[in-house]
Design an enzyme around this catalytic site. Structure first.
Site, short mmCIF file in Angstrom:
data_model
loop_
_atom_site.label_atom_id
_atom_site.label_comp_id
_atom_site.label_asym_id
_atom_site.label_seq_id
_atom_site.Cartn_x
_atom_site.Cartn_y
_atom_site.Cartn_z
N ASP A 26 0.79 -1.25 0.00
CA ASP A 26 0.00 0.00 0.00
C ASP A 26 0.82 1.29 0.00
O ASP A 26 0.45 2.27 0.69
CB ASP A 26 -0.96 0.01 1.21
CG ASP A 26 -1.95 -1.15 1.18
OD1 ASP A 26 -1.92 -1.92 0.21
OD2 ASP A 26 -2.74 -1.27 2.13
N LYS A 131 -6.56 -4.88 -3.14
CA LYS A 131 -7.19 -5.63 -2.03
C LYS A 131 -8.25 -4.78 -1.33
O LYS A 131 -8.00 -3.62 -1.01
CB LYS A 131 -6.10 -6.09 -1.04
CG LYS A 131 -5.31 -4.97 -0.38
CD LYS A 131 -4.24 -5.55 0.52
CE LYS A 131 -3.45 -4.52 1.25
NZ LYS A 131 -4.20 -3.66 2.18
N CYS A 164 -2.15 -2.69 7.74
CA CYS A 164 -2.13 -3.59 6.59
C CYS A 164 -0.90 -4.49 6.56
O CYS A 164 -0.98 -5.63 6.10
CB CYS A 164 -2.26 -2.78 5.30
SG CYS A 164 -3.90 -2.04 5.15
C1 C5J Z 1 -3.04 0.57 5.51
C2 C5J Z 1 -4.72 1.76 6.69
N1 C5J Z 1 -2.54 0.41 4.31
N2 C5J Z 1 -3.92 2.09 7.71
N3 C5J Z 1 -4.26 1.16 5.59
O1 C5J Z 1 -2.44 0.23 6.52
O2 C5J Z 1 -5.91 2.01 6.76
#
Ligand code: C5J
Length: 222
Positions: A26, A131, A164
């Protein structure tokens, strides 16, 4: 031939590079760039933005070794059919998933903000997993991709460490993968949460996995 990172925590990490892939979680514009969704929620993006060069070095080490690099993006279909109301309505943000944000619709596939930052952009042929959840194994092709590639070890980088990244590591650990987190190539909006996540991952004899600095991982891949 097996490789080893003697200084990994909580103890030496032994792995087969031929069966190892990097998963970059991400590293999207909306989480990392000034003016993006993360910043509009009131987060300080500096700790997450600061790891971009280190993640780039880790990606380069895997590409140089000819090993797979897999990228993930947390995002949803434009009709939000894969975004449960319980996720969309969580909290009291001024902007919700699917709303028009500073970089297009928030966390919607194909919008500029949902894409990966230019410095870390996937190379031709690298797998990109969109995802809908925090974990990259839920409702994606990742399990099948890893089986096809014959992977048994995963190295993780990306944001955020306690959300994540940790969720995906736990999913991978439960599925039998050896898991190593590149400790300086992951970050959180909350540095104390990153520190706690690293500690809980390697507690109790690597109950979720190991951690090591990017330079040591790159050295082991040479
Ligand atoms: C991720 C989030 N990528 N913190 N998303 O960790 O909402």
């Amino acid at each position: 031939m097996m490789a080893v990172i003697p200084s990994a925590e909580p103890f030496a990490f032994e792995f087969d590079p031929e069966k190892t892939a990097l998963v970059v979680i991400d590293m999207q514009r909306d989480f990392l760039e000034p003016g993006g969704f993360g910043e509009t929620l009131g987060n300080d993006i500096a700790p997450c933005a600061a790891i971009v060069p280190t993640v780039a070095a880790l990606i380069a080490a895997f590409r140089d070794a000819g090993l797979p690099v897999i990228h993930t993006r947390e995002c949803h279909a434009p009709d939000l059919s894969d975004c449960p109301p319980a996720k969309r309505t969580r909290g009291r943000p001024s902007l919700r998933i699917g709303d028009e944000g500073p970089m297009g619709r928030i966390l919607i596939a194909g919008e500029p903000g949902a894409d990966i930052v230019p410095e870390l952009y996937p190379a031709e042929g690298e797998i990109v997993i969109d995802k809908p959840g925090k974990g990259a194994f839920y409702a994606t092709s990742l399990p099948d991709d890893l089986a096809r590639l014959g992977i048994d070890t995963l190295v993780f980088a990306g944001v955020t460490t306690e959300v994540c990244v940790q969720t995906t590591m736990r999913e991978a650990n439960d599925r039998g993968f050896l898991c190593l987190l590149a400790e300086d190539a992951t970050a959180s909006y909350f540095p104390e949460f990153k520190a706690a996540a690293l500690a809980m991952i390697r507690a109790q004899g690597a109950i979720v996995g190991w951690t090591a600095p990017t330079a040591k991982i790159a050295e082991a891949l040479q």
